[in-house]
Write a protein that holds these residues in place. Structure first.
Motif, PDB file in Angstrom:
ATOM      1  N   GLY A 142      -8.420 -15.383   3.837  1.00 28.64           N
ATOM      2  CA  GLY A 142      -7.704 -14.063   3.289  1.00 28.64           C
ATOM      3  C   GLY A 142      -7.314 -13.383   4.526  1.00 28.64           C
ATOM      4  O   GLY A 142      -7.695 -13.325   5.803  1.00 28.64           O
ATOM      5  N   TRP A 143      -6.448 -12.291   4.307  1.00 30.37           N
ATOM      6  CA  TRP A 143      -5.956 -11.348   5.150  1.00 30.37           C
ATOM      7  C   TRP A 143      -6.679 -10.403   5.483  1.00 30.37           C
ATOM      8  O   TRP A 143      -7.060  -9.492   4.599  1.00 30.37           O
ATOM      9  CB  TRP A 143      -4.458 -11.055   4.586  1.00 30.37           C
ATOM     10  N   VAL A 236       9.995  -1.970   0.962  1.00 33.04           N
ATOM     11  CA  VAL A 236       9.442  -1.802   2.160  1.00 33.04           C
ATOM     12  C   VAL A 236      10.415  -2.052   3.417  1.00 33.04           C
ATOM     13  O   VAL A 236      11.271  -3.183   3.250  1.00 33.04           O
ATOM     14  CB  VAL A 236       8.151  -2.661   2.383  1.00 33.04           C
ATOM     15  N   VAL A 237      10.616  -1.222   4.349  1.00 28.34           N
ATOM     16  CA  VAL A 237      11.680  -1.697   5.406  1.00 28.34           C
ATOM     17  C   VAL A 237      10.848  -1.304   6.819  1.00 28.34           C
ATOM     18  O   VAL A 237      10.006  -0.656   6.844  1.00 28.34           O
ATOM     19  CB  VAL A 237      12.643  -0.444   5.285  1.00 28.34           C
ATOM     20  N   CYS A 238      11.180  -2.311   7.436  1.00 28.43           N
ATOM     21  CA  CYS A 238      10.740  -2.278   9.089  1.00 28.43           C
ATOM     22  C   CYS A 238      11.876  -2.917  10.113  1.00 28.43           C
ATOM     23  O   CYS A 238      12.578  -3.797   9.501  1.00 28.43           O
ATOM     24  CB  CYS A 238       9.187  -3.113   9.039  1.00 28.43           C
ATOM     25  N   ASN A 239      11.893  -2.260  11.224  1.00 28.28           N
ATOM     26  CA  ASN A 239      12.605  -2.685  12.206  1.00 28.28           C
ATOM     27  C   ASN A 239      12.256  -3.966  12.970  1.00 28.28           C
ATOM     28  O   ASN A 239      10.999  -4.420  12.858  1.00 28.28           O
ATOM     29  CB  ASN A 239      12.912  -1.821  13.213  1.00 28.28           C
ATOM     30  N   SER A 240      13.206  -4.649  13.911  1.00 25.35           N
ATOM     31  CA  SER A 240      12.668  -6.013  14.546  1.00 25.35           C
ATOM     32  C   SER A 240      11.795  -7.041  13.718  1.00 25.35           C
ATOM     33  O   SER A 240      12.287  -7.379  12.611  1.00 25.35           O
ATOM     34  CB  SER A 240      11.746  -5.638  15.888  1.00 25.35           C
ATOM     35  N   VAL A 241      10.846  -7.508  14.205  1.00 23.82           N
ATOM     36  CA  VAL A 241       9.840  -8.621  13.585  1.00 23.82           C
ATOM     37  C   VAL A 241       8.610  -8.178  13.819  1.00 23.82           C
ATOM     38  O   VAL A 241       7.856  -7.846  14.631  1.00 23.82           O
ATOM     39  CB  VAL A 241      10.036  -9.880  14.385  1.00 23.82           C
ATOM     40  N   SER A 242       7.773  -7.860  12.455  1.00 26.25           N
ATOM     41  CA  SER A 242       6.537  -7.179  12.443  1.00 26.25           C
ATOM     42  C   SER A 242       5.493  -7.949  11.400  1.00 26.25           C
ATOM     43  O   SER A 242       6.269  -8.608  10.634  1.00 26.25           O
ATOM     44  CB  SER A 242       6.424  -5.756  12.148  1.00 26.25           C
ATOM     45  N   SER A 243       4.282  -7.759  11.674  1.00 26.88           N
ATOM     46  CA  SER A 243       3.480  -8.388  10.687  1.00 26.88           C
ATOM     47  C   SER A 243       3.466  -7.583   9.396  1.00 26.88           C
ATOM     48  O   SER A 243       3.400  -8.243   8.322  1.00 26.88           O
ATOM     49  CB  SER A 243       1.989  -7.916  11.186  1.00 26.88           C
ATOM     50  N   VAL A 244       4.284  -6.385   9.314  1.00 31.55           N
ATOM     51  CA  VAL A 244       4.569  -5.786   8.221  1.00 31.55           C
ATOM     52  C   VAL A 244       5.491  -6.550   7.021  1.00 31.55           C
ATOM     53  O   VAL A 244       5.236  -6.493   5.936  1.00 31.55           O
ATOM     54  CB  VAL A 244       5.289  -4.356   8.473  1.00 31.55           C
ATOM     55  N   HIS A 245       6.499  -7.241   7.755  1.00 34.18           N
ATOM     56  CA  HIS A 245       7.464  -7.885   6.881  1.00 34.18           C
ATOM     57  C   HIS A 245       6.517  -8.904   6.442  1.00 34.18           C
ATOM     58  O   HIS A 245       6.791  -9.141   5.105  1.00 34.18           O
ATOM     59  CB  HIS A 245       8.358  -8.794   7.984  1.00 34.18           C
ATOM     60  N   ALA A 246       5.875  -9.572   6.917  1.00 33.65           N
ATOM     61  CA  ALA A 246       4.968 -10.724   6.483  1.00 33.65           C
ATOM     62  C   ALA A 246       3.838 -10.156   5.314  1.00 33.65           C
ATOM     63  O   ALA A 246       3.991 -10.862   4.035  1.00 33.65           O
ATOM     64  CB  ALA A 246       4.375 -11.593   7.447  1.00 33.65           C
ATOM     65  N   GLU A 247       3.330  -9.146   5.596  1.00 31.53           N
ATOM     66  CA  GLU A 247       2.420  -8.372   4.713  1.00 31.53           C
ATOM     67  C   GLU A 247       3.424  -8.232   3.357  1.00 31.53           C
ATOM     68  O   GLU A 247       2.736  -8.624   2.237  1.00 31.53           O
ATOM     69  CB  GLU A 247       1.788  -7.275   5.289  1.00 31.53           C
ATOM     70  N   ALA A 248       4.177  -7.370   3.609  1.00 34.97           N
ATOM     71  CA  ALA A 248       4.912  -7.055   2.187  1.00 34.97           C
ATOM     72  C   ALA A 248       5.579  -8.320   1.357  1.00 34.97           C
ATOM     73  O   ALA A 248       5.432  -8.215   0.293  1.00 34.97           O
ATOM     74  CB  ALA A 248       6.263  -6.232   2.602  1.00 34.97           C
ATOM     75  N   ALA A 249       6.244  -9.205   2.149  1.00 32.64           N
ATOM     76  CA  ALA A 249       6.692 -10.265   1.718  1.00 32.64           C
ATOM     77  C   ALA A 249       5.828 -11.167   0.573  1.00 32.64           C
ATOM     78  O   ALA A 249       6.009 -11.439  -0.389  1.00 32.64           O
ATOM     79  CB  ALA A 249       7.529 -11.151   2.622  1.00 32.64           C
ATOM     80  N   LEU A 250       4.664 -11.439   1.308  1.00 33.89           N
ATOM     81  CA  LEU A 250       3.384 -12.215   0.618  1.00 33.89           C
ATOM     82  C   LEU A 250       2.619 -11.309  -0.182  1.00 33.89           C
ATOM     83  O   LEU A 250       2.050 -11.919  -1.107  1.00 33.89           O
ATOM     84  CB  LEU A 250       2.759 -12.502   1.933  1.00 33.89           C
ATOM     85  N   LEU A 251       3.007 -10.268  -0.299  1.00 33.58           N
ATOM     86  CA  LEU A 251       2.352  -9.116  -1.327  1.00 33.58           C
ATOM     87  C   LEU A 251       3.357  -9.180  -2.238  1.00 33.58           C
ATOM     88  O   LEU A 251       3.001  -8.539  -3.337  1.00 33.58           O
ATOM     89  CB  LEU A 251       1.803  -7.602  -0.962  1.00 33.58           C
ATOM     90  N   GLY A 252       4.484  -9.638  -2.568  1.00 33.96           N
ATOM     91  CA  GLY A 252       5.571  -9.926  -3.277  1.00 33.96           C
ATOM     92  C   GLY A 252       6.448  -8.334  -3.425  1.00 33.96           C
ATOM     93  O   GLY A 252       7.118  -8.394  -4.317  1.00 33.96           O
ATOM     94  N   ARG A 253       6.313  -7.657  -2.287  1.00 33.99           N
ATOM     95  CA  ARG A 253       7.238  -6.361  -2.458  1.00 33.99           C
ATOM     96  C   ARG A 253       8.387  -6.756  -1.725  1.00 33.99           C
ATOM     97  O   ARG A 253       8.532  -7.287  -0.798  1.00 33.99           O
ATOM     98  CB  ARG A 253       6.662  -5.374  -1.511  1.00 33.99           C
ATOM     99  N   GLN A 308      -4.362 -13.541  -0.546  1.00 29.65           N
ATOM    100  CA  GLN A 308      -5.634 -13.237  -0.904  1.00 29.65           C
ATOM    101  C   GLN A 308      -6.283 -12.136  -0.051  1.00 29.65           C
ATOM    102  O   GLN A 308      -6.069 -12.243   1.281  1.00 29.65           O
ATOM    103  CB  GLN A 308      -6.259 -14.673  -1.040  1.00 29.65           C
ATOM    104  N   PRO A 309      -6.945 -11.441  -0.618  1.00 32.00           N
ATOM    105  CA  PRO A 309      -7.793 -10.335  -0.087  1.00 32.00           C
ATOM    106  C   PRO A 309      -8.901 -10.977   1.042  1.00 32.00           C
ATOM    107  O   PRO A 309      -9.298 -12.187   0.724  1.00 32.00           O
ATOM    108  CB  PRO A 309      -8.567  -9.846  -1.155  1.00 32.00           C
ATOM    109  N   PHE A 310      -9.194 -10.426   2.132  1.00 33.15           N
ATOM    110  CA  PHE A 310     -10.310 -11.055   3.141  1.00 33.15           C
ATOM    111  C   PHE A 310     -11.561 -10.924   2.159  1.00 33.15           C
ATOM    112  O   PHE A 310     -11.966 -10.006   1.682  1.00 33.15           O
ATOM    113  CB  PHE A 310     -10.291 -10.034   4.160  1.00 33.15           C
ATOM    114  N   GLN A 311     -12.326 -12.141   2.649  1.00 33.05           N
ATOM    115  CA  GLN A 311     -13.768 -12.485   2.132  1.00 33.05           C
ATOM    116  C   GLN A 311     -14.609 -11.733   3.047  1.00 33.05           C
ATOM    117  O   GLN A 311     -15.299 -12.518   4.117  1.00 33.05           O
ATOM    118  CB  GLN A 311     -13.863 -13.717   1.817  1.00 33.05           C
ATOM    119  N   TYR A 312     -15.297 -10.570   2.960  1.00 32.92           N
ATOM    120  CA  TYR A 312     -16.318 -10.164   3.795  1.00 32.92           C
ATOM    121  C   TYR A 312     -17.400 -10.973   3.699  1.00 32.92           C
ATOM    122  O   TYR A 312     -18.063 -11.308   4.908  1.00 32.92           O
ATOM    123  CB  TYR A 312     -16.607  -8.731   3.431  1.00 32.92           C
ATOM    124  N   SER A 313     -17.685 -11.457   2.584  1.00 35.20           N
ATOM    125  CA  SER A 313     -18.914 -12.141   2.509  1.00 35.20           C
ATOM    126  C   SER A 313     -19.228 -13.529   3.467  1.00 35.20           C
ATOM    127  O   SER A 313     -20.177 -13.956   3.653  1.00 35.20           O
ATOM    128  CB  SER A 313     -19.313 -12.460   0.964  1.00 35.20           C
TER     129      SER A 313
END
Length: 322
Positions: A142-143, A236-253, A308-313
């Protein structure tokens, strides 16, 4: 790691609560001699966990990141730390969803992954498992920045967020334009319905103060968790190419990428983001505000999260099996 690329704070808290002795090194806050500090642990039963670019050293940073040496003079990369620590187990957790095994450390960072015993993949673990040697254990983890809400401690609770603006390449833009010029560069975007969050980076408070003095956008302090903000945002808006784009898109936003010639050409931006769902584009080369029609169109396209959320365990299980 360092500043916004250090994403292991929540994991450290989890491990401490489970009884482990945890030492964190965020090179944005670390001012000791790193070699002397790390060598003290060589005879201990050390598990080394990193989210940093593997081969981004002070020397290689001269070609990769502006002002890196001045900002982080005590920095050591994982490729330098592992020989010093000689850990019993080493674990790599990517901090970037766009390019988890490359990017800031150079285009061939993937070839250094055999330094680690375990890779905790945010996505596509099966593919990475096929590429890497069999001696490396690759896990569907997970992320790392996406965790269950009951484990988050720095969530934003100040009402609804209509348009959430993130800024990447902050040091590049600040170096080119200065603080006042950077604010003017962003000014067409700073509307009443906008919340803006900058990455955690040295000197970011001065830029935040300057942004509060102009425009109508609400400034969210940089220490807030980006995932909890994205989940609250309509767009969600972001400039250039950022992990934010991927995070938001994969979270469905619904996600908008600002196309400009700063740092990366628009065609390259589109190519980098083509595999992510629900990303729209706005040409910002003329520094024009995002049209209301695009904002409305994007806001209707909320999707089901595909990450998916990250699995700390999982980290604790690795430690227990040493």
């Amino acid at each position: 790691g360092f500043d916004s690329e250090y994403v292991l704070g929540g994991l450290c808290q989890f491990l401490r609560k489970r009884g482990y002795q945890v030492t964190e090194i965020d090179f944005g806050q670390f001012h000791e001699d790193p070699i002397d500090f790390l060598c003290k642990f060589r005879k201990e039963d050390v598990v080394y966990i990193t989210s940093a670019h593997v081969n981004l050293t002070l020397r290689t940073s001269l070609n990769e990141v502006q002002n890196f040496v001045d900002l982080y003079p005590n920095y050591l990369a994982p490729i330098e730390i592992i020989p010093l620590l000689q850990p019993k187990v080493s674990i790599y957790i990517p901090h970037d969803l766009i390019d988890p095994y490359g990017g800031g450390g150079g285009p061939h960072e993937l070839r250094f992954m055999d330094l680690f015993d375990h890779i905790l993949a945010p996505t596509d673990a099966k593919l990475i498992r096929l590429i890497l040697p069999e001696t490396i254990q690759v896990h569907d983890a997970g992320w790392i920045k996406y965790i269950n809400e009951n484990e988050q401690e720095n969530m934003f609770h100040d009402g609804e967020i209509n348009v959430l603006l993130f800024i990447t390449m902050l040091e590049f833009l600040k170096t080119k334009y200065g603080v006042e010029g950077l604010v003017q560069y962003l000014l067409p975007l700073l509307k009443e319905n906008v919340h803006i969050k900058l990455p955690a980076w040295k000197g970011v408070d001065k830029i935040e103060d300057a942004l509060r003095q102009v425009g109508s956008a609400k400034v969210i302090p940089s220490h807030y968790d980006s995932i909890s903000l994205i989940k609250k945002a309509n767009i969600v808006v972001c400039n250039s190419v950022s992990s934010v784009h991927a995070e938001a898109a994969l979270l469905g936003r619904p996600t908008i990428c600002l196309l400009d010639n700063e740092g990366m050409l628009p065609a390259d931006q589109r190519q980098k983001l083509q595999s992510f769902p629900n990303i729209h584009f706005h040409d910002y080369r003329e520094k024009s505000a995002i049209p209301e029609s695009l904002l409305h169109q994007a806001s209707t396209l909320v999707a089901t999260p595909t990450i998916q959320p990250f699995q700390y365990s999982l980290v604790e299980k690795i430690i227990e099996n040493i």
